[in-house]
Design an enzyme around this catalytic site. Structure first.
Site, PDB file in Angstrom:
ATOM      1  N   HIS A  78      31.958  34.248  40.582  1.00  0.00           N
ATOM      2  CA  HIS A  78      30.754  34.118  42.484  1.00  0.00           C
ATOM      3  C   HIS A  78      29.503  33.396  41.244  1.00  0.00           C
ATOM      4  O   HIS A  78      28.358  33.733  41.144  1.00  0.00           O
ATOM      5  CB  HIS A  78      30.324  35.161  42.317  1.00  0.00           C
ATOM      6  N   HIS A 106      39.531  39.210  38.598  1.00  0.00           N
ATOM      7  CA  HIS A 106      39.920  40.750  39.299  1.00  0.00           C
ATOM      8  C   HIS A 106      41.282  41.073  39.196  1.00  0.00           C
ATOM      9  O   HIS A 106      41.154  42.162  40.054  1.00  0.00           O
ATOM     10  CB  HIS A 106      38.568  40.267  40.535  1.00  0.00           C
ATOM     11  N   HIS A 110      35.424  46.202  46.273  1.00  0.00           N
ATOM     12  CA  HIS A 110      35.477  45.539  45.658  1.00  0.00           C
ATOM     13  C   HIS A 110      36.989  45.061  45.692  1.00  0.00           C
ATOM     14  O   HIS A 110      37.632  45.716  45.505  1.00  0.00           O
ATOM     15  CB  HIS A 110      34.792  45.717  44.221  1.00  0.00           C
ATOM     16  N   GLU A 168      38.867  43.834  42.845  1.00  0.00           N
ATOM     17  CA  GLU A 168      39.381  44.520  41.877  1.00  0.00           C
ATOM     18  C   GLU A 168      40.142  46.027  41.823  1.00  0.00           C
ATOM     19  O   GLU A 168      40.481  46.076  41.897  1.00  0.00           O
ATOM     20  CB  GLU A 168      38.366  44.873  40.205  1.00  0.00           C
ATOM     21  N   SER A 171      26.429  37.150  43.269  1.00  0.00           N
ATOM     22  CA  SER A 171      27.153  37.615  42.339  1.00  0.00           C
ATOM     23  C   SER A 171      26.682  39.247  41.875  1.00  0.00           C
ATOM     24  O   SER A 171      25.300  39.327  41.778  1.00  0.00           O
ATOM     25  CB  SER A 171      27.063  36.915  40.686  1.00  0.00           C
ATOM     26  N   ASN A 192      26.948  41.045  40.129  1.00  0.00           N
ATOM     27  CA  ASN A 192      26.662  41.441  38.067  1.00  0.00           C
ATOM     28  C   ASN A 192      25.361  40.899  37.837  1.00  0.00           C
ATOM     29  O   ASN A 192      25.018  41.341  37.419  1.00  0.00           O
ATOM     30  CB  ASN A 192      28.201  41.327  37.421  1.00  0.00           C
TER      31      ASN A 192
HETATM   32  S1  SF4 Z   1      33.522  41.525  32.791  1.00  0.00           S
HETATM   33 FE1  SF4 Z   1      35.153  42.531  31.294  1.00  0.00          FE
HETATM   34  S2  SF4 Z   1      36.467  42.794  32.523  1.00  0.00           S
HETATM   35 FE2  SF4 Z   1      35.143  41.306  33.951  1.00  0.00          FE
HETATM   36  S3  SF4 Z   1      35.743  39.297  33.288  1.00  0.00           S
HETATM   37 FE3  SF4 Z   1      34.478  39.713  32.455  1.00  0.00          FE
HETATM   38  S4  SF4 Z   1      35.322  41.080  30.456  1.00  0.00           S
HETATM   39 FE4  SF4 Z   1      36.786  41.210  32.334  1.00  0.00          FE
END
Ligand code: SF4
Length: 279
Positions: free
Chosen positions: A42, A74, A124, A126, A218, A220
């Site tokens: 992302h 993911h 999501h 994942e 993104s 995160n």
């Molecule tokens: S955040 Fe953690 S689980 Fe997700 S891709 Fe990165 S290393 Fe892997």
């Protein structure tokens, strides 16, 4: 000139870095065309860079006429890899090993007859991929406020989306323990997100302005920015160095920089270089 401090773990986590490397390697090894199933990352700047190299993005297998398909970090829903191989595509599986481990836990719990409670976001990619391995057994909850005792079986297996917080998993576990006879919990959380958040907050305490670098799409990076904002430091979330001129940064103040797990190092370097050059 500003004093610019960079958070130690800013930028790519190992799973994303590995997936991008595998995609680039696939291009070198197998030649084109190389497709990723869904955006590999992302981050618009990195997606553009990869596109310019010849790595394209497809939403479904139907959009891939031939060549190589890269499964992003993911993961992908059950059966997708087999279907891709059946269609004659070369498959590069870049599913993060931590996501793979979560999938294995879910399959193991389903085999043993547990109702599986997944702490995470049901939309999501994942979670959607993981759910496809045991759709009948899984219940997804965002947090303790979503747990309804009437929906829980006596025997529950508890796992979490890799980017969840330990506090959220712990809170859901506490509730399940009150309502179920057996709760088998696996901590499937990846520490990359937590580590970036803790470091960013520590850095924010040492500077006057924080800049969080990463895609606006993104999750995160957005979560990282939100955590820093809540800490009280003046914070900007930008995607690239081009946005720096529009920020209100007092002359000469110390500035902290962090970046989400999907932000490539070269974008961070560009931001740092431009900041240092500013008056
Ligand atoms: S955040 Fe953690 S689980 Fe997700 S891709 Fe990165 S290393 Fe892997």
């Amino acid at each position: 000139m500003h004093e610019v401090k960079l958070a130690v773990s800013a930028g790519f986590c190992f799973g994303v870095e590995r997936a991008v490397k595998m995609a680039v390697l696939a291009l070198d090894e197998f030649g084109g065309p190389v497709y990723t199933l869904g955006p590999i990352i992302h981050n618009p700047q990195e997606v553009l860079r990869l596109q310019n190299m010849g790595i394209k993005m497809a939403h479904t297998l139907d959009e891939i006429p031939g060549g190589t398909v890269v499964i992003r970090s993911h993961g992908a829903p059950k059966g997708v890899i087999e279907e891709a191989e059946k269609r004659g595509l070369k498959v590069v599986d870049a599913t993060c090993p931590l996501v793979q481990r979560l999938t294995e836990r879910v399959m193991e719990l389903a085999d043993e007859g547990y109702q599986i409670v997944v702490v995470g976001e049901s939309d999501h990619p994942e979670v959607m991929a993981v759910l496809s391995y045991a759709p009948e057994s899984c219940l997804v909850v965002r947090g303790p406020e979503c747990v309804e005792s009437g929906n829980l079986n006596k025997k529950v297996g508890l796992v979490a989306q890799t980017t969840q917080s330990l506090e959220n998993l712990r809170a859901v576990a506490s509730l399940c323990i009150c309502h179920c006879r057996e709760v088998r919990t696996y901590n499937t959380i990846c520490h990359a997100t937590h580590k970036r958040g803790a470091e960013a907050l520590e850095l924010a305490g040492q500077v006057q302005v924080m800049i969080v670098v990463g895609g606006k799409n993104s999750a995160n990076t957005a979560r990282l920015a939100k955590a820093v904002i809540q800490g009280g430091t003046k914070t900007y979330h930008i995607e690239s160095a081009d946005e720096l001129s529009s920020l209100e940064i007092p002359t000469g103040v110390p500035i902290g920089i962090t970046a989400g797990a999907s932000t490539p190092g070269w974008v961070i370097v560009e931001v740092m270089t431009a900041l240092k050059a500013m008056d």
